[in-house]
Write a protein that holds these residues in place. Sequence first.
Motif, short mmCIF file in Angstrom:
data_model
loop_
_atom_site.label_atom_id
_atom_site.label_comp_id
_atom_site.label_asym_id
_atom_site.label_seq_id
_atom_site.Cartn_x
_atom_site.Cartn_y
_atom_site.Cartn_z
N ALA A 100 0.85 -1.20 0.00
CA ALA A 100 0.00 0.00 0.00
C ALA A 100 0.88 1.25 0.00
CB ALA A 100 -0.92 0.00 1.21
N TYR A 101 0.50 2.22 -0.81
CA TYR A 101 1.24 3.47 -0.92
C TYR A 101 0.29 4.66 -0.77
CZ TYR A 101 5.34 0.97 -2.70
OH TYR A 101 6.42 0.15 -2.83
N THR A 102 0.87 5.77 -0.37
CA THR A 102 0.15 7.04 -0.38
C THR A 102 0.87 7.99 -1.33
OG1 THR A 102 -0.64 6.81 1.89
CG2 THR A 102 -0.63 9.03 0.97
N PHE A 103 0.12 8.50 -2.32
CA PHE A 103 0.65 9.53 -3.20
C PHE A 103 0.22 10.88 -2.65
CE2 PHE A 103 0.32 12.58 -6.63
CZ PHE A 103 1.49 12.39 -7.33
N GLN A 118 -8.45 21.31 -12.82
CA GLN A 118 -8.70 19.93 -12.42
C GLN A 118 -7.41 19.14 -12.63
OE1 GLN A 118 -11.94 18.51 -11.47
NE2 GLN A 118 -12.32 20.69 -11.15
N VAL A 119 -7.01 18.38 -11.62
CA VAL A 119 -5.78 17.59 -11.69
C VAL A 119 -6.13 16.13 -11.47
CG1 VAL A 119 -3.49 17.20 -10.73
CG2 VAL A 119 -4.39 19.53 -10.86
N ALA A 120 -5.90 15.30 -12.48
CA ALA A 120 -6.18 13.87 -12.38
C ALA A 120 -4.90 13.12 -12.10
CB ALA A 120 -6.82 13.36 -13.66
N LEU A 121 -4.98 12.13 -11.20
CA LEU A 121 -3.86 11.25 -10.87
C LEU A 121 -4.11 9.89 -11.50
CD1 LEU A 121 -1.36 10.24 -9.28
CD2 LEU A 121 -2.90 9.87 -7.32
N GLU A 122 -3.16 9.45 -12.31
CA GLU A 122 -3.25 8.16 -12.98
C GLU A 122 -1.99 7.36 -12.67
OE1 GLU A 122 -4.70 7.85 -17.28
OE2 GLU A 122 -2.57 7.35 -17.47
N ILE A 123 -2.14 6.09 -12.32
CA ILE A 123 -1.01 5.22 -12.07
C ILE A 123 -1.17 3.96 -12.91
CG2 ILE A 123 0.31 3.90 -10.36
CD1 ILE A 123 -0.58 5.86 -8.24
N ALA A 145 -4.71 7.07 -1.99
CA ALA A 145 -4.16 5.75 -1.69
C ALA A 145 -4.07 4.92 -2.97
CB ALA A 145 -5.04 5.04 -0.67
N TRP A 146 -3.04 4.07 -3.02
CA TRP A 146 -2.85 3.16 -4.16
C TRP A 146 -2.14 1.91 -3.67
CZ3 TRP A 146 1.96 1.73 -6.52
CH2 TRP A 146 1.83 0.97 -7.70
N THR A 147 -2.52 0.75 -4.19
CA THR A 147 -1.88 -0.51 -3.85
C THR A 147 -1.23 -1.10 -5.09
OG1 THR A 147 -3.49 -0.91 -2.09
CG2 THR A 147 -2.22 -2.80 -2.85
N SER A 148 0.00 -1.57 -4.96
CA SER A 148 0.80 -1.97 -6.11
C SER A 148 0.36 -3.28 -6.75
CB SER A 148 2.28 -2.06 -5.71
OG SER A 148 2.44 -3.00 -4.67
N GLY A 149 -0.28 -4.17 -6.00
CA GLY A 149 -0.63 -5.47 -6.56
C GLY A 149 0.63 -6.23 -6.97
N ALA A 150 0.65 -6.78 -8.17
CA ALA A 150 1.80 -7.55 -8.64
C ALA A 150 2.89 -6.67 -9.25
CB ALA A 150 1.35 -8.59 -9.65
N ALA A 151 2.64 -5.37 -9.36
CA ALA A 151 3.57 -4.48 -10.06
C ALA A 151 4.86 -4.28 -9.28
CB ALA A 151 2.91 -3.13 -10.30
N SER A 152 5.97 -4.16 -10.00
CA SER A 152 7.26 -3.82 -9.39
C SER A 152 7.72 -2.42 -9.81
CB SER A 152 8.33 -4.85 -9.79
OG SER A 152 8.47 -4.92 -11.19
N THR A 153 7.00 -1.79 -10.73
CA THR A 153 7.22 -0.39 -11.09
C THR A 153 5.87 0.30 -11.18
OG1 THR A 153 7.11 -0.76 -13.49
CG2 THR A 153 9.29 -0.94 -12.43
N ALA A 154 5.89 1.61 -11.09
CA ALA A 154 4.67 2.40 -11.22
C ALA A 154 4.96 3.62 -12.07
CB ALA A 154 4.15 2.82 -9.85
N THR A 155 4.17 3.80 -13.11
CA THR A 155 4.25 5.01 -13.92
C THR A 155 3.12 5.95 -13.48
OG1 THR A 155 5.22 3.86 -15.81
CG2 THR A 155 4.15 5.97 -16.25
N ILE A 156 3.52 7.06 -12.92
CA ILE A 156 2.57 8.00 -12.31
C ILE A 156 2.42 9.20 -13.23
CG2 ILE A 156 2.05 9.33 -10.24
CD1 ILE A 156 4.20 7.50 -8.87
N ARG A 157 1.20 9.62 -13.42
CA ARG A 157 0.90 10.70 -14.36
C ARG A 157 -0.07 11.68 -13.74
NH1 ARG A 157 -3.34 10.44 -19.13
NH2 ARG A 157 -2.80 12.30 -20.32
#
Length: 200
Positions: A100-103, A118-123, A145-157
């Motif tokens: 679990a992560y907090t952006f 308006q600012v949208a957060l996309e991961i 809040a965001w949870t990574s699941g099986a991911a080992s990288t995250a591209t945040i936009r």
Amino acid sequence: MRSVFVLAVGFVAAPGFASLINGDFEAGNTGFTSQYQYVTVSVPPNEGQYGVTHSSLEWSNFWNTVNNDHTTGSGQFLIVDTVADLTMWSETVDVAPNTAYTFGAWLATWTLGFQPAQVALEIDGQLITTWTGPAPTAWTQYSAAWTSGAASTATIRLYSPVHIQPGGDIAIDDITLTAVPAPGALALAVFAPLVGRRRR
């Protein structure tokens, strides 16, 4: 003689809980990508432009509303004149799977009397949330809040999902992505036996 046991509970910073993003913009226009046009000074500000600056007046020579950054009061921040759908800021970071992560980010509106951005957060292509910029020019904290699941990288936009003109102007500082410690992960219990003697 009697033994007394004292439970001392403390908290220690576990490795890996620092922010994965160095999002204070003190290094300038580096360490992230943007689909906007970078300009050092915009006179007047134009849609689809961004800069890294110490104040809105320094960047636009028109709006003296955000006259310091959030981090130190004398550093730099991202300033954007938004258009719809273009990426204003993006970064790819390594993450731990099933965590679990907090952006977080601090936002300010640098134009007064117009509709805020308006600012949208996309991961990883998934919309996490959409924020409305603060009505005042003061720095305001936003988080999701965001949870990574099986991911080992995250591209945040970060992007604006709508076209707002006049208005739609945003300042951004202190972007962070921080792992949320599991319950009890930081607790350190120390049993300290104390031996005392009764007075006679």
